[in-house]
Design a protein around this motif. Structure first.
Motif, mmCIF file in Angstrom:
data_model
loop_
_atom_site.group_PDB
_atom_site.id
_atom_site.type_symbol
_atom_site.label_atom_id
_atom_site.label_comp_id
_atom_site.label_asym_id
_atom_site.label_seq_id
_atom_site.Cartn_x
_atom_site.Cartn_y
_atom_site.Cartn_z
ATOM 1 N N ASN A 54 0.906 -1.362 -0.059
ATOM 2 C CA ASN A 54 -0.115 0.085 -0.124
ATOM 3 C C ASN A 54 0.883 1.272 0.124
ATOM 4 O O ASN A 54 0.298 2.398 0.014
ATOM 5 N N ASN A 55 2.258 1.190 0.148
ATOM 6 C CA ASN A 55 3.052 2.184 0.274
ATOM 7 C C ASN A 55 2.964 3.270 1.278
ATOM 8 O O ASN A 55 3.254 4.431 1.284
ATOM 9 N N GLU A 56 2.683 2.424 2.401
ATOM 10 C CA GLU A 56 2.476 3.295 3.600
ATOM 11 C C GLU A 56 3.753 3.247 4.497
ATOM 12 O O GLU A 56 3.897 4.181 5.330
ATOM 13 N N TYR A 57 4.603 2.126 4.143
ATOM 14 C CA TYR A 57 5.998 2.062 4.818
ATOM 15 C C TYR A 57 6.773 1.624 3.613
ATOM 16 O O TYR A 57 6.925 0.767 3.036
ATOM 17 N N GLN A 58 8.106 2.648 3.735
ATOM 18 C CA GLN A 58 9.039 2.334 2.764
ATOM 19 C C GLN A 58 10.429 2.817 3.381
ATOM 20 O O GLN A 58 10.700 3.733 3.574
ATOM 21 N N TRP A 59 11.432 1.611 3.463
ATOM 22 C CA TRP A 59 12.538 1.679 4.040
ATOM 23 C C TRP A 59 13.688 1.723 2.636
ATOM 24 O O TRP A 59 13.505 0.942 1.724
ATOM 25 N N LYS A 60 14.588 2.700 2.582
ATOM 26 C CA LYS A 60 15.721 2.688 1.736
ATOM 27 C C LYS A 60 17.174 2.883 2.309
ATOM 28 O O LYS A 60 17.277 3.620 3.307
ATOM 29 N N LEU A 61 17.762 1.893 1.676
ATOM 30 C CA LEU A 61 19.089 2.082 2.228
ATOM 31 C C LEU A 61 19.808 3.468 1.936
ATOM 32 O O LEU A 61 19.786 3.562 0.532
ATOM 33 N N LYS A 62 20.605 4.095 2.605
ATOM 34 C CA LYS A 62 21.110 5.462 2.221
ATOM 35 C C LYS A 62 22.505 5.424 2.212
ATOM 36 O O LYS A 62 23.159 6.301 1.908
ATOM 37 N N GLY A 63 23.232 4.246 3.134
ATOM 38 C CA GLY A 63 24.498 4.213 3.391
ATOM 39 C C GLY A 63 24.958 3.575 4.061
ATOM 40 O O GLY A 63 24.288 2.812 5.072
ATOM 41 N N SER A 64 26.280 3.190 4.463
ATOM 42 C CA SER A 64 26.907 2.404 5.655
ATOM 43 C C SER A 64 28.408 2.964 5.949
ATOM 44 O O SER A 64 29.038 3.809 5.519
ATOM 45 N N LYS A 65 28.809 2.499 7.203
ATOM 46 C CA LYS A 65 30.096 3.002 7.633
ATOM 47 C C LYS A 65 30.830 1.797 8.572
ATOM 48 O O LYS A 65 29.658 1.150 9.338
ATOM 49 N N LYS A 66 31.793 1.753 8.858
ATOM 50 C CA LYS A 66 32.377 0.675 9.775
ATOM 51 C C LYS A 66 32.412 1.452 10.987
ATOM 52 O O LYS A 66 33.013 2.683 11.028
ATOM 53 N N ASN A 67 31.951 0.848 12.001
ATOM 54 C CA ASN A 67 31.664 1.676 13.418
ATOM 55 C C ASN A 67 32.936 0.956 14.097
ATOM 56 O O ASN A 67 33.318 -0.127 14.304
ATOM 57 N N VAL A 68 33.319 1.950 15.082
ATOM 58 C CA VAL A 68 34.570 1.651 16.113
ATOM 59 C C VAL A 68 34.029 0.853 17.223
ATOM 60 O O VAL A 68 34.809 0.068 17.744
ATOM 61 N N ARG A 69 32.820 0.655 17.275
ATOM 62 C CA ARG A 69 32.144 -0.231 18.495
ATOM 63 C C ARG A 69 32.473 -1.743 18.290
ATOM 64 O O ARG A 69 32.398 -2.212 17.136
ATOM 65 N N SER A 70 32.909 -2.298 19.449
ATOM 66 C CA SER A 70 33.029 -3.718 19.401
ATOM 67 C C SER A 70 31.920 -4.664 19.711
ATOM 68 O O SER A 70 31.884 -5.738 19.862
ATOM 69 N N THR A 71 30.652 -3.849 20.269
ATOM 70 C CA THR A 71 29.699 -4.771 20.990
ATOM 71 C C THR A 71 28.319 -4.344 20.436
ATOM 72 O O THR A 71 28.300 -2.970 20.159
ATOM 73 N N LEU A 72 27.415 -4.877 20.230
ATOM 74 C CA LEU A 72 26.093 -4.399 20.031
ATOM 75 C C LEU A 72 25.368 -3.609 21.036
ATOM 76 O O LEU A 72 25.466 -4.297 22.028
ATOM 77 N N GLN A 73 24.579 -2.764 20.864
ATOM 78 C CA GLN A 73 23.806 -2.080 22.093
ATOM 79 C C GLN A 73 22.302 -2.709 22.146
ATOM 80 O O GLN A 73 21.491 -2.390 21.525
ATOM 81 N N THR A 74 22.374 -3.703 22.723
ATOM 82 C CA THR A 74 21.149 -4.640 22.840
ATOM 83 C C THR A 74 20.522 -4.447 24.187
ATOM 84 O O THR A 74 19.263 -4.735 24.365
ATOM 85 N N GLU A 75 21.065 -4.040 25.117
ATOM 86 C CA GLU A 75 20.321 -3.819 26.417
ATOM 87 C C GLU A 75 20.272 -2.268 26.941
ATOM 88 O O GLU A 75 20.606 -1.536 26.392
ATOM 89 N N SER A 76 19.289 -2.004 27.756
ATOM 90 C CA SER A 76 19.138 -0.623 28.684
ATOM 91 C C SER A 76 19.129 -1.006 29.881
ATOM 92 O O SER A 76 18.854 -1.938 30.513
ATOM 93 N N VAL A 77 19.199 0.183 30.621
ATOM 94 C CA VAL A 77 19.038 0.293 32.028
ATOM 95 C C VAL A 77 17.482 -0.269 32.492
ATOM 96 O O VAL A 77 17.693 -1.264 33.332
ATOM 97 N N MET A 78 16.735 0.040 31.782
ATOM 98 C CA MET A 78 15.321 -0.448 31.858
ATOM 99 C C MET A 78 15.049 -1.897 31.134
ATOM 100 O O MET A 78 14.335 -2.100 30.371
ATOM 101 N N ASP A 79 15.703 -2.993 31.605
ATOM 102 C CA ASP A 79 15.765 -4.165 31.043
ATOM 103 C C ASP A 79 14.399 -4.768 31.610
ATOM 104 O O ASP A 79 13.772 -4.452 32.513
#
Length: 257
Positions: free
Chosen positions: A171-196
């Motif tokens: 229905n063209n109500e949601y559309q994602w398009k890839l715009k770019g990328s970069k190598k991140n200096v982080r070594s871990t994913l941000q999967t958790e938060s304080v409010m787990d």
């Protein structure tokens, strides 16, 4: 935002072979948040990928979550306050959804029966192929490229033989398009938060979310259990509850329906 180009993705292809580095893909979402009007909004999302895991999150939420260690959580009415954590190894998804005052989460194994279609085209410097699937009450159309060996994409979508470059519903109500990328200096994913929080079934998640949207006052009152509920505070809580209900009435065209 960086445009898709051969140099950027040459770096991506080279870096994907390296372990222990998070790679970030930038997606722009164009969407219609309401069924009642034609308003169009845009948001930027991050897809952070590390080995066979990833985190998909709105840019502003990623930034606010990053402040949790030093500041109080940022409360928001946004419908895009989710974080999707994917394990590509077992095709599982954990979705964490901020509901203004707290977080509710569920785990599922999305039933994505992708249909690969023969249609191909060139997008930027890449050849992409069309695929389709039904999920969350919508029919989705994806364009993916095997030039980037990351079997992932926006939201809960994954499992195609390459990175999803574009994704939209029929229905063209949601559309994602890839715009770019970069190598991140982080070594871990941000999967958790304080409010787990603890995980629940998706059915329980839907029920809890619907209950909150229809009547947020009990949850707001529970959060103030240790505070004296003066008439002034109760009036503010009622105003807050009405604001939450009004927001969700006006933003009722959710990704899943």
């Amino acid at each position: 935002m960086k445009k898709i180009n051969l140099f950027v993705f040459f770096i991506v292809l080279y870096s994907c072979a390296c372990k222990g580095q998070v790679h970030r893909f930038y997606y722009e979402l164009t969407y219609k948040p309401s069924t009642k009007n034609k308003t169009i909004k845009t948001d930027i999302f991050y897809l952070d990928s590390l080995d066979k895991r990833s985190v998909f999150i709105r840019k502003e939420k990623w930034e606010s979550d990053s402040l949790f260690t030093t500041q109080s959580p940022v409360l928001s009415l946004r419908t895009m306050n989710f974080k999707v954590i994917k394990d590509l190894g077992n095709s599982s998804v954990i979705l964490k959804d901020d509901l203004f005052i707290g977080v509710i989460s569920y785990k599922e194994y999305p039933d994505l029966h992708w249909k690969l279609l023969p249609e191909k085209r060139n997008t930027g410097t890449f050849q992409v192929q069309k695929a389709e699937a039904n999920y969350g009450g919508r029919h989705w159309i994806a364009w993916f490229t095997q030039d980037i060996p990351v079997f992932d994409g926006p939201y809960v979508f994954m499992g195609l033989p390459g990175l999803i470059i574009e994704l939209k519903d029929a229905n063209n109500e949601y559309q994602w398009k890839l715009k770019g990328s970069k190598k991140n200096v982080r070594s871990t994913l941000q999967t958790e938060s304080v409010m787990d929080e603890s995980l629940m079934s998706k059915e329980a998640y839907i029920k809890n979310k619907e209950n909150f949207i229809n009547d947020p006052l009990p949850v707001l009152m529970q959060s103030m259990a240790d505070v004296s509920k003066s008439l002034e505070i109760m009036n503010k809580m009622n105003q807050q509850a009405e604001s939450i209900k009004k927001y969700h009435r006006e933003n009722d065209n959710t990704i899943e329906r």
